[in-house]
Design a protein around this motif. Structure first.
Motif, PDB file in Angstrom:
ATOM      1  N   PHE A  77       0.767  -1.283   0.077  1.00  0.00           N
ATOM      2  CA  PHE A  77      -0.049  -0.046  -0.034  1.00  0.00           C
ATOM      3  C   PHE A  77       0.899   1.256   0.032  1.00  0.00           C
ATOM      4  O   PHE A  77       0.555   2.303  -0.503  1.00  0.00           O
ATOM      5  CB  PHE A  77      -0.887  -0.124   1.220  1.00  0.00           C
ATOM      6  N   ASP A  78       1.881   1.236   0.651  1.00  0.00           N
ATOM      7  CA  ASP A  78       2.856   2.388   0.907  1.00  0.00           C
ATOM      8  C   ASP A  78       3.889   2.525  -0.478  1.00  0.00           C
ATOM      9  O   ASP A  78       3.928   3.853  -0.678  1.00  0.00           O
ATOM     10  CB  ASP A  78       3.579   2.674   2.076  1.00  0.00           C
ATOM     11  N   ASP A  79       4.520   1.520  -0.837  1.00  0.00           N
ATOM     12  CA  ASP A  79       5.549   1.616  -2.004  1.00  0.00           C
ATOM     13  C   ASP A  79       5.346   1.035  -3.270  1.00  0.00           C
ATOM     14  O   ASP A  79       5.566   1.950  -4.290  1.00  0.00           O
ATOM     15  CB  ASP A  79       6.804   0.934  -1.283  1.00  0.00           C
ATOM     16  N   ILE A  80       4.588  -0.189  -3.252  1.00  0.00           N
ATOM     17  CA  ILE A  80       4.268  -0.950  -4.618  1.00  0.00           C
ATOM     18  C   ILE A  80       3.351  -0.133  -5.542  1.00  0.00           C
ATOM     19  O   ILE A  80       3.412   0.303  -6.521  1.00  0.00           O
ATOM     20  CB  ILE A  80       4.170  -1.973  -4.484  1.00  0.00           C
ATOM     21  N   ALA A  81       2.040  -0.026  -5.066  1.00  0.00           N
ATOM     22  CA  ALA A  81       0.627   0.431  -5.512  1.00  0.00           C
ATOM     23  C   ALA A  81       0.898   1.773  -6.061  1.00  0.00           C
ATOM     24  O   ALA A  81       0.606   2.037  -7.286  1.00  0.00           O
ATOM     25  CB  ALA A  81      -0.291   0.315  -4.534  1.00  0.00           C
ATOM     26  N   PRO A  82       1.614   2.880  -5.248  1.00  0.00           N
ATOM     27  CA  PRO A  82       1.805   4.219  -5.985  1.00  0.00           C
ATOM     28  C   PRO A  82       2.498   4.195  -7.109  1.00  0.00           C
ATOM     29  O   PRO A  82       2.266   5.040  -7.961  1.00  0.00           O
ATOM     30  CB  PRO A  82       2.212   5.059  -4.911  1.00  0.00           C
ATOM     31  N   LYS A  83       3.520   3.315  -7.348  1.00  0.00           N
ATOM     32  CA  LYS A  83       4.315   3.339  -8.542  1.00  0.00           C
ATOM     33  C   LYS A  83       3.563   2.857  -9.751  1.00  0.00           C
ATOM     34  O   LYS A  83       3.676   3.347 -10.772  1.00  0.00           O
ATOM     35  CB  LYS A  83       5.437   2.258  -8.404  1.00  0.00           C
ATOM     36  N   TYR A  84       2.393   2.055  -9.567  1.00  0.00           N
ATOM     37  CA  TYR A  84       1.430   1.753 -10.814  1.00  0.00           C
ATOM     38  C   TYR A  84       0.101   2.542 -10.908  1.00  0.00           C
ATOM     39  O   TYR A  84      -0.842   2.213 -11.331  1.00  0.00           O
ATOM     40  CB  TYR A  84       1.118   0.379 -10.506  1.00  0.00           C
ATOM     41  N   GLN A  85       0.151   3.642 -10.335  1.00  0.00           N
ATOM     42  CA  GLN A  85      -1.211   4.575 -10.038  1.00  0.00           C
ATOM     43  C   GLN A  85      -1.680   4.914 -11.484  1.00  0.00           C
ATOM     44  O   GLN A  85      -2.791   4.893 -11.740  1.00  0.00           O
ATOM     45  CB  GLN A  85      -0.884   5.732  -9.528  1.00  0.00           C
ATOM     46  N   GLU A  86      -0.479   5.199 -12.394  1.00  0.00           N
ATOM     47  CA  GLU A  86      -1.065   5.394 -13.724  1.00  0.00           C
ATOM     48  C   GLU A  86      -1.400   4.565 -14.593  1.00  0.00           C
ATOM     49  O   GLU A  86      -1.709   4.522 -16.008  1.00  0.00           O
ATOM     50  CB  GLU A  86      -0.047   6.430 -14.338  1.00  0.00           C
ATOM     51  N   ARG A  87      -0.871   2.992 -14.110  1.00  0.00           N
ATOM     52  CA  ARG A  87      -0.793   2.036 -15.143  1.00  0.00           C
ATOM     53  C   ARG A  87      -2.171   1.199 -14.958  1.00  0.00           C
ATOM     54  O   ARG A  87      -2.483   0.699 -13.806  1.00  0.00           O
ATOM     55  CB  ARG A  87       0.340   1.164 -14.736  1.00  0.00           C
ATOM     56  N   ASN A  88      -2.723   0.674 -15.960  1.00  0.00           N
ATOM     57  CA  ASN A  88      -4.077   0.095 -15.922  1.00  0.00           C
ATOM     58  C   ASN A  88      -3.693  -1.625 -16.032  1.00  0.00           C
ATOM     59  O   ASN A  88      -3.929  -2.097 -17.379  1.00  0.00           O
ATOM     60  CB  ASN A  88      -5.298   0.555 -17.026  1.00  0.00           C
ATOM     61  N   GLY A  89      -3.263  -2.096 -15.245  1.00  0.00           N
ATOM     62  CA  GLY A  89      -2.870  -3.736 -15.376  1.00  0.00           C
ATOM     63  C   GLY A  89      -1.403  -3.770 -15.814  1.00  0.00           C
ATOM     64  O   GLY A  89      -0.903  -2.697 -16.151  1.00  0.00           O
ATOM     65  N   GLY A  90      -1.169  -5.246 -16.118  1.00  0.00           N
ATOM     66  CA  GLY A  90       0.000  -5.438 -16.520  1.00  0.00           C
ATOM     67  C   GLY A  90       1.175  -4.939 -15.814  1.00  0.00           C
ATOM     68  O   GLY A  90       2.009  -4.440 -16.043  1.00  0.00           O
ATOM     69  N   TYR A  91       0.961  -5.645 -14.384  1.00  0.00           N
ATOM     70  CA  TYR A  91       2.241  -5.002 -13.464  1.00  0.00           C
ATOM     71  C   TYR A  91       3.431  -5.939 -13.267  1.00  0.00           C
ATOM     72  O   TYR A  91       4.042  -5.719 -12.608  1.00  0.00           O
ATOM     73  CB  TYR A  91       1.511  -4.999 -11.917  1.00  0.00           C
ATOM     74  N   THR A  92       3.256  -7.304 -13.944  1.00  0.00           N
ATOM     75  CA  THR A  92       4.067  -8.307 -13.855  1.00  0.00           C
ATOM     76  C   THR A  92       4.449  -8.697 -15.079  1.00  0.00           C
ATOM     77  O   THR A  92       3.853  -8.571 -16.122  1.00  0.00           O
ATOM     78  CB  THR A  92       3.448  -9.527 -12.985  1.00  0.00           C
ATOM     79  N   ARG A  93       5.843  -9.312 -15.261  1.00  0.00           N
ATOM     80  CA  ARG A  93       6.235  -9.769 -16.442  1.00  0.00           C
ATOM     81  C   ARG A  93       6.836 -11.237 -16.090  1.00  0.00           C
ATOM     82  O   ARG A  93       7.328 -11.351 -15.103  1.00  0.00           O
ATOM     83  CB  ARG A  93       7.355  -8.723 -16.863  1.00  0.00           C
ATOM     84  N   ILE A  94       6.677 -12.100 -17.072  1.00  0.00           N
ATOM     85  CA  ILE A  94       7.167 -13.358 -16.978  1.00  0.00           C
ATOM     86  C   ILE A  94       8.337 -13.671 -18.073  1.00  0.00           C
ATOM     87  O   ILE A  94       8.102 -13.436 -19.192  1.00  0.00           O
ATOM     88  CB  ILE A  94       6.022 -14.394 -17.012  1.00  0.00           C
ATOM     89  N   LEU A  95       9.455 -14.144 -17.596  1.00  0.00           N
ATOM     90  CA  LEU A  95      10.634 -14.263 -18.695  1.00  0.00           C
ATOM     91  C   LEU A  95      10.968 -15.798 -18.511  1.00  0.00           C
ATOM     92  O   LEU A  95      11.282 -16.365 -17.350  1.00  0.00           O
ATOM     93  CB  LEU A  95      11.783 -13.385 -17.914  1.00  0.00           C
ATOM     94  N   LYS A  96      11.380 -16.412 -19.275  1.00  0.00           N
ATOM     95  CA  LYS A  96      11.224 -17.849 -19.826  1.00  0.00           C
ATOM     96  C   LYS A  96      12.964 -17.920 -19.357  1.00  0.00           C
ATOM     97  O   LYS A  96      13.683 -17.344 -19.893  1.00  0.00           O
ATOM     98  CB  LYS A  96      11.088 -18.292 -20.765  1.00  0.00           C
ATOM     99  N   LEU A  97      13.264 -18.930 -18.674  1.00  0.00           N
ATOM    100  CA  LEU A  97      14.567 -19.324 -18.159  1.00  0.00           C
ATOM    101  C   LEU A  97      15.196 -20.765 -18.744  1.00  0.00           C
ATOM    102  O   LEU A  97      16.195 -20.979 -18.530  1.00  0.00           O
ATOM    103  CB  LEU A  97      14.692 -19.428 -16.664  1.00  0.00           C
ATOM    104  N   GLY A  98      14.318 -21.557 -19.273  1.00  0.00           N
ATOM    105  CA  GLY A  98      14.736 -22.767 -19.650  1.00  0.00           C
ATOM    106  C   GLY A  98      14.213 -23.822 -19.104  1.00  0.00           C
ATOM    107  O   GLY A  98      13.317 -23.459 -18.023  1.00  0.00           O
ATOM    108  N   ASN A  99      14.595 -25.187 -19.380  1.00  0.00           N
ATOM    109  CA  ASN A  99      13.898 -26.188 -18.278  1.00  0.00           C
ATOM    110  C   ASN A  99      14.649 -26.645 -17.108  1.00  0.00           C
ATOM    111  O   ASN A  99      16.134 -26.282 -17.276  1.00  0.00           O
ATOM    112  CB  ASN A  99      13.856 -27.504 -19.387  1.00  0.00           C
ATOM    113  N   ARG A 100      14.013 -27.058 -16.283  1.00  0.00           N
ATOM    114  CA  ARG A 100      14.616 -27.547 -14.988  1.00  0.00           C
ATOM    115  C   ARG A 100      15.540 -28.817 -15.450  1.00  0.00           C
ATOM    116  O   ARG A 100      14.919 -29.570 -16.202  1.00  0.00           O
ATOM    117  CB  ARG A 100      13.522 -27.748 -14.058  1.00  0.00           C
ATOM    118  N   LYS A 101      16.620 -28.953 -14.646  1.00  0.00           N
ATOM    119  CA  LYS A 101      17.493 -30.185 -14.919  1.00  0.00           C
ATOM    120  C   LYS A 101      16.837 -31.488 -14.739  1.00  0.00           C
ATOM    121  O   LYS A 101      17.034 -32.403 -15.249  1.00  0.00           O
ATOM    122  CB  LYS A 101      18.673 -30.031 -14.181  1.00  0.00           C
TER     123      LYS A 101
END
Length: 113
Positions: A77-101
């Motif tokens: 509520f104090d740090d994270i949400a204010p950064k995204y105040q102007e953004r309408n969704g899409g707050y996360t990104r998924i990056l592929k790392l490859g397959n687990r051994k």
């Protein structure tokens, strides 16, 4: 009917696992997990950030009911949400790392944008 992934667990175990993943993502900013878990985590984490953007008492209590650590809710509520105040969704990104051994599961890094 709600559509979601069962992730090979009973409902109680699945719910708590996802709560822990969302809490860790908001606490650390990024986590490494499998692609199916990441997609479910993204869905729930975005809802928590939207609650943080509302910022009222009801939203804070709903977030406290889901997120397992009070310090993470305060940070949301104090740090994270204010950064995204102007953004309408899409707050996360998924990056592929490859397959687990060990078992070949596709691993990804889910992080805050």
């Amino acid at each position: 009917m709600a559509t979601y992934r069962k992730l090979g667990r009973n409902s109680g175990h699945r719910d708590l696992m996802l709560r822990n993943l969302v809490t860790s993502l908001l606490k650390h900013g990024k986590i490494q997990t499998s692609i199916t878990r990441a997609k479910e985590t993204r869905r729930l984490a975005e809802k928590m950030i939207t609650l943080g953007k509302k910022g009222d008492l009801h939203a804070r209590r709903k977030a406290l009911a889901y997120i397992t650590e009070e310090t993470v809710v305060k940070s949301l509520f104090d740090d994270i949400a204010p950064k995204y105040q102007e953004r309408n969704g899409g707050y996360t990104r998924i990056l592929k790392l490859g397959n687990r051994k060990g078992d070949g599961t596709e691993m990804v890094m889910i992080e805050m944008v």
